[in-house]
Design a protein around this motif. Structure first.
Motif, PDB file in Angstrom:
ATOM      1  N   GLU A 112       0.913   7.210  -9.997  1.00  0.00           N
ATOM      2  CA  GLU A 112       1.337   6.336  -8.913  1.00  0.00           C
ATOM      3  C   GLU A 112       2.814   5.974  -9.096  1.00  0.00           C
ATOM      4  OE1 GLU A 112      -0.345   4.329 -12.369  1.00  0.00           O
ATOM      5  OE2 GLU A 112      -1.277   5.701 -10.942  1.00  0.00           O
ATOM      6  N   PRO A 113       3.621   5.823  -8.063  1.00  0.00           N
ATOM      7  CA  PRO A 113       3.258   5.904  -6.638  1.00  0.00           C
ATOM      8  C   PRO A 113       3.414   7.298  -6.031  1.00  0.00           C
ATOM      9  CG  PRO A 113       5.502   5.141  -6.821  1.00  0.00           C
ATOM     10  CD  PRO A 113       5.024   5.374  -8.246  1.00  0.00           C
ATOM     11  N   ARG A 114       3.515   8.337  -6.853  1.00  0.00           N
ATOM     12  CA  ARG A 114       3.721   9.687  -6.328  1.00  0.00           C
ATOM     13  C   ARG A 114       2.423  10.332  -5.844  1.00  0.00           C
ATOM     14  NH1 ARG A 114       7.032  13.331 -10.254  1.00  0.00           N
ATOM     15  NH2 ARG A 114       7.383  14.475  -8.284  1.00  0.00           N
ATOM     16  N   MET A 115       1.285   9.737  -6.182  1.00  0.00           N
ATOM     17  CA  MET A 115       0.006  10.127  -5.613  1.00  0.00           C
ATOM     18  C   MET A 115      -0.557   8.910  -4.892  1.00  0.00           C
ATOM     19  SD  MET A 115      -1.645  12.430  -8.710  1.00  0.00           S
ATOM     20  CE  MET A 115      -3.170  12.767  -7.828  1.00  0.00           C
ATOM     21  N   TYR A 116      -1.030   9.102  -3.655  1.00  0.00           N
ATOM     22  CA  TYR A 116      -1.407   7.940  -2.849  1.00  0.00           C
ATOM     23  C   TYR A 116      -2.221   8.379  -1.642  1.00  0.00           C
ATOM     24  CZ  TYR A 116       2.758   9.764  -0.458  1.00  0.00           C
ATOM     25  OH  TYR A 116       3.675  10.585   0.151  1.00  0.00           O
ATOM     26  N   ASP A 117      -2.819   7.387  -0.981  1.00  0.00           N
ATOM     27  CA  ASP A 117      -3.531   7.632   0.274  1.00  0.00           C
ATOM     28  C   ASP A 117      -2.551   7.616   1.439  1.00  0.00           C
ATOM     29  OD1 ASP A 117      -5.895   7.778  -1.078  1.00  0.00           O
ATOM     30  OD2 ASP A 117      -6.720   5.889  -0.318  1.00  0.00           O
ATOM     31  N   TYR A 118      -2.869   8.397   2.449  1.00  0.00           N
ATOM     32  CA  TYR A 118      -2.035   8.526   3.648  1.00  0.00           C
ATOM     33  C   TYR A 118      -1.976   7.199   4.415  1.00  0.00           C
ATOM     34  CZ  TYR A 118      -0.617  10.212   8.294  1.00  0.00           C
ATOM     35  OH  TYR A 118       0.019  10.393   9.497  1.00  0.00           O
ATOM     36  N   LEU A 119      -0.796   6.911   4.981  1.00  0.00           N
ATOM     37  CA  LEU A 119      -0.609   5.750   5.846  1.00  0.00           C
ATOM     38  C   LEU A 119       0.424   6.099   6.898  1.00  0.00           C
ATOM     39  CD1 LEU A 119      -0.881   2.641   6.504  1.00  0.00           C
ATOM     40  CD2 LEU A 119       1.048   2.310   4.938  1.00  0.00           C
ATOM     41  N   LYS A 174      -6.583  11.381   1.730  1.00  0.00           N
ATOM     42  CA  LYS A 174      -7.145  10.827   2.963  1.00  0.00           C
ATOM     43  C   LYS A 174      -6.599  11.520   4.213  1.00  0.00           C
ATOM     44  CE  LYS A 174      -9.725   7.378   1.271  1.00  0.00           C
ATOM     45  NZ  LYS A 174     -11.164   7.198   1.517  1.00  0.00           N
ATOM     46  N   LEU A 175      -6.359  12.814   4.123  1.00  0.00           N
ATOM     47  CA  LEU A 175      -5.963  13.582   5.304  1.00  0.00           C
ATOM     48  C   LEU A 175      -7.260  14.057   5.978  1.00  0.00           C
ATOM     49  CD1 LEU A 175      -3.005  15.611   3.755  1.00  0.00           C
ATOM     50  CD2 LEU A 175      -2.938  13.427   4.959  1.00  0.00           C
ATOM     51  N   LYS A 176      -7.860  13.140   6.714  1.00  0.00           N
ATOM     52  CA  LYS A 176      -9.207  13.348   7.228  1.00  0.00           C
ATOM     53  C   LYS A 176      -9.257  14.122   8.544  1.00  0.00           C
ATOM     54  CE  LYS A 176     -11.501  11.105   4.012  1.00  0.00           C
ATOM     55  NZ  LYS A 176     -12.438  11.809   3.105  1.00  0.00           N
ATOM     56  N   MET A 218      -2.320   3.329  11.940  1.00  0.00           N
ATOM     57  CA  MET A 218      -3.516   2.958  11.199  1.00  0.00           C
ATOM     58  C   MET A 218      -3.709   1.449  11.184  1.00  0.00           C
ATOM     59  SD  MET A 218      -3.232   5.722   8.075  1.00  0.00           S
ATOM     60  CE  MET A 218      -4.827   5.345   7.385  1.00  0.00           C
ATOM     61  N   ARG A 219      -4.956   1.040  11.179  1.00  0.00           N
ATOM     62  CA  ARG A 219      -5.284  -0.383  11.265  1.00  0.00           C
ATOM     63  C   ARG A 219      -4.888  -1.129   9.990  1.00  0.00           C
ATOM     64  NH1 ARG A 219     -11.517  -1.830  12.090  1.00  0.00           N
ATOM     65  NH2 ARG A 219     -11.543  -0.798  10.060  1.00  0.00           N
ATOM     66  N   HIS A 220      -5.099  -0.485   8.841  1.00  0.00           N
ATOM     67  CA  HIS A 220      -4.819  -1.149   7.570  1.00  0.00           C
ATOM     68  C   HIS A 220      -3.394  -0.827   7.107  1.00  0.00           C
ATOM     69  CE1 HIS A 220      -8.994  -2.325   7.316  1.00  0.00           C
ATOM     70  NE2 HIS A 220      -9.352  -1.054   7.495  1.00  0.00           N
ATOM     71  N   GLY A 221      -2.755  -1.780   6.458  1.00  0.00           N
ATOM     72  CA  GLY A 221      -1.380  -1.614   6.013  1.00  0.00           C
ATOM     73  C   GLY A 221      -1.288  -1.113   4.587  1.00  0.00           C
ATOM     74  N   PRO A 222      -0.094  -1.174   4.014  1.00  0.00           N
ATOM     75  CA  PRO A 222       0.126  -0.680   2.649  1.00  0.00           C
ATOM     76  C   PRO A 222      -0.682  -1.472   1.611  1.00  0.00           C
ATOM     77  CG  PRO A 222       2.196  -1.001   3.814  1.00  0.00           C
ATOM     78  CD  PRO A 222       1.145  -1.632   4.653  1.00  0.00           C
ATOM     79  N   THR A 223      -1.052  -0.796   0.559  1.00  0.00           N
ATOM     80  CA  THR A 223      -1.713  -1.408  -0.586  1.00  0.00           C
ATOM     81  C   THR A 223      -1.141  -0.781  -1.847  1.00  0.00           C
ATOM     82  OG1 THR A 223      -3.475   0.240  -0.711  1.00  0.00           O
ATOM     83  CG2 THR A 223      -3.855  -1.638   0.767  1.00  0.00           C
ATOM     84  N   CYS A 224      -1.739  -1.107  -2.982  1.00  0.00           N
ATOM     85  CA  CYS A 224      -1.268  -0.511  -4.237  1.00  0.00           C
ATOM     86  C   CYS A 224      -1.585   0.977  -4.310  1.00  0.00           C
ATOM     87  CB  CYS A 224      -1.883  -1.233  -5.432  1.00  0.00           C
ATOM     88  SG  CYS A 224      -3.695  -1.160  -5.475  1.00  0.00           S
ATOM     89  N   PHE A 225      -2.466   1.473  -3.455  1.00  0.00           N
ATOM     90  CA  PHE A 225      -2.811   2.898  -3.481  1.00  0.00           C
ATOM     91  C   PHE A 225      -2.538   3.605  -2.159  1.00  0.00           C
ATOM     92  CE2 PHE A 225      -6.592   0.485  -2.307  1.00  0.00           C
ATOM     93  CZ  PHE A 225      -6.998   1.106  -1.136  1.00  0.00           C
ATOM     94  N   ARG A 226      -2.007   2.905  -1.157  1.00  0.00           N
ATOM     95  CA  ARG A 226      -1.767   3.501   0.162  1.00  0.00           C
ATOM     96  C   ARG A 226      -0.379   3.093   0.650  1.00  0.00           C
ATOM     97  NH1 ARG A 226      -6.190   1.762   2.826  1.00  0.00           N
ATOM     98  NH2 ARG A 226      -5.222  -0.204   3.400  1.00  0.00           N
ATOM     99  N   HIS A 227       0.449   4.069   1.001  1.00  0.00           N
ATOM    100  CA  HIS A 227       1.783   3.767   1.521  1.00  0.00           C
ATOM    101  C   HIS A 227       2.304   4.942   2.329  1.00  0.00           C
ATOM    102  CE1 HIS A 227       3.566   6.260  -1.674  1.00  0.00           C
ATOM    103  NE2 HIS A 227       2.816   5.607  -2.549  1.00  0.00           N
TER     104      HIS A 227
END
Length: 308
Positions: free
Chosen positions: A247-254, A278-280, A258-267
């Motif tokens: 982290e932060p070079r690996m993360y969930d897509y944002l 999360k490329l769904k 999207m309804r939810h904002g940035p977190t410690c694992f999503r940016h």
């Protein structure tokens, strides 16, 4: 009359024959020299970057994409996304799709065609599952399947994750080749003794995969979230002690929609990314590939017109 014609023919070709003899006596290696120069010219790197790309690889990585046999469209997209990436410098990174036994008639035929065309699918001896041992089956099979040409690292990821293979190789290059465990640590900010690498993807050194294969006791602990279990196995066995959080070079897509904002694992997407999770759907894949310029550089042709 015939004798005169023969004499005339000999006299006509004699000067050319003499010139040929003189040429080969004076320049006996001319043709060989030209061909050797041409060969050198063909093989010489055109630029310094080409020279680096042609250098012998100093790291070998196997990245297994765990998926299902019937996910043909997703596999085609992921395969294309990786095929269009520049080859990692001084590294071999093999991406292989991992499925369980082909029990459906259509899968046996159509996946068989993929194997014949691309050779990038591993079919494990298991029943398809998510949290009932497929990860164990994969890691325990790899040392046997590739015993003749082992990798330095073995990775596991999902078909909704996009790795930038050159960035992954560079991130691993200076890491230990033994007892290594690399990926996105989760839960965020938790006690390191309870963290494990997220299912978006993680990599272990070859010896760790070999340990999984050689430890039958792990088969008694296969039910539940497999990535959490994998971390528990390593703590139990005292393996993977060289832990590297990406982290932060690996993360969930944002993105903004999207309804939810940035977190410690999503940016938001960033330039030095190793992997995006999360490329769904196809839109998320398209936006990600656009961000990393994977869709640029099409050769001009009157056969197509693409608006971005």
């Amino acid at each position: 009359m015939m004798a005169m014609k023969k004499s005339f023919s000999l006299l006509f070709f004699l000067p050319f024959l003499l010139l040929a003899i003189i040429y080969f006596v004076i320049f006996p290696n001319e043709f060989r020299l030209q061909s050797s120069l041409a060969a050198c010219g063909d093989s010489a790197p055109a630029t310094a970057a080409d020279a680096v790309a042609k250098a012998a690889p100093d790291i070998r990585v196997l990245l297994g994409v765990l998926t299902r046999a019937d996910k043909y469209e997703r596999r085609a997209l992921v395969r294309l996304a990786y095929a269009l990436q520049p080859a990692p410098a001084r590294a071999v990174v093999h991406v292989r799709f991992v499925v369980c036994n082909l029990t459906a008639e259509e899968d046996a035929a159509l996946v068989g065609l993929e194997i014949a065309a691309y050779g990038d699918i591993i079919v494990l001896d298991c029943t398809e599952n998510m949290d009932n041992g497929k990860t164990y089956t994969y890691f325990s099979a790899v040392p046997r399947l590739f015993a003749g040409e082992p990798y330095d690292y073995v990775g596991k990821t999902d078909d909704d994750t996009y790795y930038r293979l050159g960035a992954l190789a560079d991130a691993l290059r200076d890491k230990p080749r033994r007892d290594a465990y690399y990926g996105f640590l989760t839960p965020c900010h938790a006690d390191p003794r309870t963290q494990y690498m997220s299912g978006m993807g993680y990599v272990v050194s070859w010896d760790v995969a070999a340990w999984v294969a050689a430890t039958p006791e792990l088969q008694n602990d296969l039910k539940g979230p497999e990535d959490k279990l994998f971390g528990r196995w390593l703590r139990w066995g005292g393996r993977g002690r060289n832990v590297f959080g990406a982290e932060p070079r690996m993360y969930d897509y944002l993105d903004g929609g999207m309804r939810h904002g940035p977190t410690c694992f999503r940016h938001l997407l960033q330039a030095d990314t190793v992997a995006v999770h999360k490329l769904k759907d196809n839109l998320k894949w398209a936006r990600t590939l656009n961000f990393f310029n994977a869709t640029e550089g099409h050769k001009a042709s009157p056969l197509f017109h693409v608006d971005h």
